[in-house]
Enzyme design. Structure first.
Site, PDB file in Angstrom:
ATOM      1  N   ASP A 171      51.174  77.570  86.917  1.00 12.29           N
ATOM      2  CA  ASP A 171      50.307  77.733  85.751  1.00 12.29           C
ATOM      3  C   ASP A 171      50.128  76.405  85.007  1.00 12.29           C
ATOM      4  O   ASP A 171      49.055  76.095  84.490  1.00 12.29           O
ATOM      5  CB  ASP A 171      50.906  78.797  84.816  1.00 12.29           C
ATOM      6  CG  ASP A 171      49.874  79.390  83.876  1.00 12.29           C
ATOM      7  OD1 ASP A 171      48.698  78.979  83.915  1.00 12.29           O
ATOM      8  OD2 ASP A 171      50.251  80.263  83.077  1.00 12.29           O
TER       9      ASP A 171
ATOM     10  N   ARG B 134      40.413  73.434  76.665  1.00 14.96           N
ATOM     11  CA  ARG B 134      40.471  72.941  75.274  1.00 14.96           C
ATOM     12  C   ARG B 134      41.723  72.136  74.986  1.00 14.96           C
ATOM     13  O   ARG B 134      41.691  71.136  74.280  1.00 14.96           O
ATOM     14  CB  ARG B 134      40.488  74.138  74.334  1.00 14.96           C
ATOM     15  CG  ARG B 134      39.361  75.085  74.538  1.00 14.96           C
ATOM     16  CD  ARG B 134      39.794  76.440  74.038  1.00 14.96           C
ATOM     17  NE  ARG B 134      38.678  77.377  74.106  1.00 14.96           N
ATOM     18  CZ  ARG B 134      38.769  78.648  73.774  1.00 14.96           C
ATOM     19  NH1 ARG B 134      39.922  79.128  73.337  1.00 14.96           N
ATOM     20  NH2 ARG B 134      37.734  79.428  73.857  1.00 14.96           N
ATOM     21  N   ASN B 135      42.827  72.652  75.487  1.00 10.14           N
ATOM     22  CA  ASN B 135      44.113  71.983  75.326  1.00 10.14           C
ATOM     23  C   ASN B 135      44.077  70.545  75.810  1.00 10.14           C
ATOM     24  O   ASN B 135      44.528  69.630  75.135  1.00 10.14           O
ATOM     25  CB  ASN B 135      45.122  72.683  76.246  1.00 10.14           C
ATOM     26  CG  ASN B 135      46.082  73.514  75.499  1.00 10.14           C
ATOM     27  OD1 ASN B 135      46.397  73.218  74.352  1.00 10.14           O
ATOM     28  ND2 ASN B 135      46.543  74.551  76.137  1.00 10.14           N
TER      29      ASN B 135
ATOM     30  N   LYS C 239      54.156  76.093  79.036  1.00 10.02           N
ATOM     31  CA  LYS C 239      53.273  75.262  79.868  1.00 10.02           C
ATOM     32  C   LYS C 239      51.981  74.938  79.111  1.00 10.02           C
ATOM     33  O   LYS C 239      51.377  73.894  79.338  1.00 10.02           O
ATOM     34  CB  LYS C 239      53.020  75.899  81.233  1.00 10.02           C
ATOM     35  CG  LYS C 239      52.283  77.221  81.232  1.00 10.02           C
ATOM     36  CD  LYS C 239      50.788  77.097  81.168  1.00 10.02           C
ATOM     37  CE  LYS C 239      50.191  78.394  80.678  1.00 10.02           C
ATOM     38  NZ  LYS C 239      48.762  78.307  80.360  1.00 10.02           N
TER      39      LYS C 239
ATOM     40  N   GLY D  44      50.837  83.541  85.078  1.00  8.01           N
ATOM     41  CA  GLY D  44      50.515  82.818  86.302  1.00  8.01           C
ATOM     42  C   GLY D  44      49.168  82.134  86.180  1.00  8.01           C
ATOM     43  O   GLY D  44      48.413  82.377  85.238  1.00  8.01           O
TER      44      GLY D  44
ATOM     45  N   ALA E 185      39.990  82.274  83.768  1.00  8.40           N
ATOM     46  CA  ALA E 185      39.269  83.548  83.702  1.00  8.40           C
ATOM     47  C   ALA E 185      38.006  83.543  84.556  1.00  8.40           C
ATOM     48  O   ALA E 185      37.771  84.449  85.359  1.00  8.40           O
ATOM     49  CB  ALA E 185      38.926  83.860  82.248  1.00  8.40           C
TER      50      ALA E 185
END
Lengths: 359, 359
Positions: free
Chosen positions: A262, A271-272, A199, A144, A148
């Site tokens: 998500d 980063r993605n 995802k 989900g 962080a």
């Protein structure tokens, strides 16, 4: 009060110590061999350098060589490593877990066999145990939308704890729930974990929309490129649904927290998205990768695994060639280093009679 | 080459003239009584003031009193007004349309009867015609993620043309398709239009996540509030699915361009999100509204209509009281001016055993 021992001390593993500590549970954070500096920093200054925050006072930090001490008497174990470390974590846990413990895994990714067979990571984690141990321990995972740092500063967060054993997942959830950390339970282990992994792949594509603007002169453009990102989001949602059919998840799982929820949060940055943005600006993936040396790119890795499995599954007659056009395309960009040229007309079942400008 | 006459000259209606002009079709833009200055600006300077862009040279602009001339010989009519003007537009079109014409509608919203019965806007538009005319004209609508200015500067955009008559929708689509404007066809008129209307409601909630940050000291915060927005997005996706069951749309329609795709783009900004942000920062809706006087808030209006219909449908036994908790909550904020206090535990079927901190 429950003792929770955590293998891995990255930002997500550490962030989850905040709701646990708020509920007065004892958290013992064990660094991997890559986490030595993190553990030192927590021991010396009480600060997690990645999060940039003080960890709760009740959290105790251990170097890897003290793992056995850290797991002594614990009822709950968290596997806090990322997708690259799941096999390693399993090997470690094989000697740290005791019968009757509850395991909660946070890694998001998938594993592919040579023939393209796709498996969820909690399976990979569990199979590192001797069978006798594996079957006396409960296996759950958290999924989900959950950045962080937002958890650690106690912003409202809604997640899913998933496992075959709903009562074990619920028992874990009860340890974590606070007025800001909200937990639902699912028994769709495959569906939730497949959403969590895929995802990450699609969110890399969300970076393209910004990167394309970077090609234009001037840093300020009057109109952004959200239509582009929204179209990818729509196709990605469709493909999440197809993955449920392919791998046996529940059809409704993508359309809640673990799926589009998500995917939304992962598309907002990180980063993605950054590597996607570099590709959007005109770089090949290998060039973009070269500008982010030392950075873990779980989304790109998942594209290699999942996108790489699709041709094999197609060869075996399990997936139609026109299925998953966006995932296949992401794989051509990330795995085969092709330049960006979105195949719009292949999406949503194929654009009908897309003649103008295409001939 | 086809002549397309457009009633309404707002940003979306005008943006759609760009792909049409790129395909060498003739576009005649007719301003409403509210659009006089826009038409004057196009006539005098060739610029649409709302878009801030030159309109294509082939576009001709007409004041409302010249509408008959503008519709002379046109094969296609676009109803380019927003949801507030649909009845008015229907009355106008009743005397402007000729048998055999194709109508394309762009308004996103819904209409509710006194008993809570919800209807899509193309129905409301069409019923203003005498029956003889209504049945000799084809009715289609455009939906999907499409920020007007991005279309006008020719950024990649993927949309859906929807209508009961697929061949009419496809005929219209062929006029619009360019290398940047991609069109799919759907016959799920109810499903696509319900998605288009409801995602406007949910996108207002996306503003809350930013507004909550505005309450904090300092303009820079290390961690944003995306987990919050993602959870709302997930619940909204779930409710889009429930609306399909309630109103008769296809179950897959929310999970593509018209549903989550459009909800994504609408969540990225605009007036809806702005009023949501003001609410997130601590204002009541009425106060936020007061700071945006003269601004059209289609999302808030749709919340009043759709959220206001739900209690009536519940009273009649058509909807369960625990269904659509987010839409009902948005209605309590917008319709009943209640302060922001998100009822997380009512989402996703209800958070199980949400004990901690709730007692």
């Amino acid at each position: 009060m429950t003792t929770v021992s955590v293998l891995g001390s990255g930002v997500m593993a550490t962030a989850l110590a905040f709701p646990l500590s708020d509920n007065n549970h004892e958290v013992r954070l064990v660094g991997t061999h890559l986490d030595r500096d993190i553990i030192d920093a927590i021991k010396e200054a009480g600060v997690h350098p990645g999060l940039g925050l003080e960890v709760p006072e009740t959290v105790r930090a251990y170097q890897l060589e003290d793992a056995e001490e850290a797991f002594e008497g614990a009822e709950v174990a968290m596997s806090g490593v990322n997708s690259f470390g799941v096999r390693w974590a399993g090997e470690q846990l094989a000697s740290l877990l005791k019968p009757g413990m509850h395991v909660l895994s946070i890694a998001k990714g998938m594993d592919a066999g040579e023939n393209g067979h796709l498996r969820i990571l909690p399976e990979v984690l569990a199979e590192q145990m001797p069978r006798g141990l594996r079957e006396t321990v409960s296996w759950s995972a958290v999924a989900g939308p959950s950045i962080a740092g937002e958890v650690a500063v106690r912003r409202d967060t809604c997640v899913v704890f998933v496992g075959h054993d709903a009562s074990a997942a619920e028992k874990l959830a009860a340890l974590f729930r606070t007025p800001y950390y909200h937990v639902w339970i699912s028994t769709d282990f495959v569906g939730v974990e497949v959403c969590a992994a895929t995802k990450n792949c699609y969110a890399l594509g969300a970076g393209f929309m910004e990167g394309i603007l970077d090609r234009e002169d001037g840093s300020e453009v009057r109109y952004r490129n959200y239509n582009y990102g929204a179209a990818l989001f729509g196709q990605a949602a469709r493909e999440l649904g197809r993955f449920m059919e392919l791998l046996g998840g529940k059809p409704e799982t993508p359309y809640g927290l673990a799926g589009v929820g998500d995917m939304f949060v992962t598309s907002m940055g990180g980063r993605n998205v950054k590597v996607g943005r570099l590709i959007g600006s005109g770089l090949r993936f290998s060039e973009a990768r070269g500008r982010m040396l030392g950075v873990t790119l779980e989304g790109a890795a998942a594209i290699e695994v999942i996108g790489g499995a699709l041709p094999k599954l197609t060869e075996r007659g399990i997936v139609e060639p026109e299925d998953f056009p966006l995932m296949r395309y992401l794989h051509s960009v990330v795995g085969a280093d092709e330049p960006l040229d979105m195949p719009w007309s292949t999406f949503f079942g194929g654009e009908p009679e897309a003649k103008a400008g295409k001939g």
